[in-house]
Scaffold this motif. Structure first.
Motif, short mmCIF file in Angstrom:
data_model
loop_
_atom_site.label_atom_id
_atom_site.label_comp_id
_atom_site.label_asym_id
_atom_site.label_seq_id
_atom_site.Cartn_x
_atom_site.Cartn_y
_atom_site.Cartn_z
N MET A 41 -82.47 8.82 37.99
CA MET A 41 -81.18 8.51 37.40
C MET A 41 -81.16 9.05 35.97
O MET A 41 -82.07 8.77 35.20
N PHE A 42 -80.17 9.84 35.66
CA PHE A 42 -80.04 10.42 34.33
C PHE A 42 -79.14 9.55 33.47
O PHE A 42 -78.11 9.06 33.93
N THR A 43 -79.52 9.38 32.21
CA THR A 43 -78.69 8.64 31.27
C THR A 43 -77.63 9.59 30.70
O THR A 43 -77.82 10.81 30.71
N PRO A 44 -76.55 9.04 30.19
CA PRO A 44 -75.55 9.91 29.53
C PRO A 44 -76.16 10.73 28.39
O PRO A 44 -75.77 11.87 28.17
N GLU A 45 -77.15 10.16 27.70
CA GLU A 45 -77.79 10.89 26.60
C GLU A 45 -78.54 12.12 27.11
O GLU A 45 -78.55 13.16 26.44
N GLU A 46 -79.16 12.02 28.28
CA GLU A 46 -79.90 13.15 28.83
C GLU A 46 -78.97 14.29 29.22
O GLU A 46 -79.38 15.45 29.26
N LEU A 47 -77.73 13.98 29.51
CA LEU A 47 -76.75 14.99 29.91
C LEU A 47 -75.75 15.31 28.81
O LEU A 47 -74.80 16.07 29.04
N SER A 48 -75.96 14.75 27.61
CA SER A 48 -74.97 14.89 26.55
C SER A 48 -74.80 16.32 26.05
O SER A 48 -73.76 16.65 25.49
N GLY A 49 -75.79 17.17 26.24
CA GLY A 49 -75.67 18.55 25.79
C GLY A 49 -74.80 19.41 26.68
O GLY A 49 -74.53 20.57 26.36
N ALA A 50 -74.34 18.85 27.78
CA ALA A 50 -73.53 19.61 28.74
C ALA A 50 -72.09 19.13 28.69
O ALA A 50 -71.82 17.94 28.71
N SER A 51 -71.17 20.08 28.65
CA SER A 51 -69.76 19.70 28.57
C SER A 51 -69.02 19.90 29.89
O SER A 51 -67.91 19.41 30.05
N THR A 52 -69.63 20.59 30.84
CA THR A 52 -68.97 20.82 32.13
C THR A 52 -69.88 20.33 33.26
O THR A 52 -71.10 20.20 33.08
N PRO A 53 -69.30 20.07 34.42
CA PRO A 53 -70.14 19.69 35.57
C PRO A 53 -71.20 20.73 35.90
O PRO A 53 -72.32 20.38 36.27
N GLU A 54 -70.86 22.00 35.75
CA GLU A 54 -71.83 23.07 36.03
C GLU A 54 -73.02 23.00 35.09
O GLU A 54 -74.16 23.21 35.50
N GLU A 55 -72.77 22.72 33.81
CA GLU A 55 -73.85 22.61 32.83
C GLU A 55 -74.72 21.39 33.12
O GLU A 55 -75.95 21.44 32.99
N ARG A 56 -74.09 20.27 33.53
CA ARG A 56 -74.86 19.08 33.89
C ARG A 56 -75.72 19.36 35.12
O ARG A 56 -76.89 18.95 35.18
N LEU A 57 -75.17 20.07 36.09
CA LEU A 57 -75.92 20.44 37.28
C LEU A 57 -77.13 21.28 36.92
O LEU A 57 -78.23 21.10 37.47
N LYS A 58 -76.97 22.19 35.98
CA LYS A 58 -78.08 23.06 35.56
C LYS A 58 -79.20 22.23 34.91
O LYS A 58 -80.39 22.48 35.16
N ILE A 59 -78.85 21.23 34.11
CA ILE A 59 -79.85 20.35 33.49
C ILE A 59 -80.62 19.60 34.57
O ILE A 59 -81.85 19.52 34.54
N VAL A 60 -79.91 19.06 35.55
CA VAL A 60 -80.55 18.33 36.64
C VAL A 60 -81.43 19.26 37.47
O VAL A 60 -82.56 18.92 37.83
#
Length: 91
Positions: A41-60
């Motif tokens: 489970m990712f926290t909002p802080e872990e995904l905060s550097g991403a502004s789009t769903p595609e960027e969040r997907l790349k982090i994951v």
């Protein structure tokens, strides 16, 4: 099992289980094997550097690959690894 672990407060874990198939036993088939599932489970802080769903997907995706490569190195040593971007509809 995953629901119980999440309810107990775990946010990263692996679950291993037996899987049974109706295959005939031969040199390349056995009706019992193990499957492993992972949850993180990712926290909002872990995904905060991403502004789009595609960027969040790349982090994951990068986090998953890093974890799997680390597990493979721990199990098998320093072996060659590569990622193949392919679709396999049976999983």
């Amino acid at each position: 099992h995953q629901t119980t672990l999440l309810q107990e407060g775990y946010d990263e874990f692996l679950v291993t289980g037996d899987v049974y198939r109706r295959d005939e036993i031969d040199s390349s088939h056995y009706p019992i094997f193990h499957q492993m599932e992972g949850v993180k489970m990712f926290t909002p802080e872990e995904l905060s550097g991403a502004s789009t769903p595609e960027e969040r997907l790349k982090i994951v995706e990068q986090d998953l690959k890093h974890g799997l490569e680390g597990m493979a190195k721990e199990l098998f040593g320093d072996v060659e690894m590569r990622w193949v971007d392919a679709y396999f509809p049976f999983t």
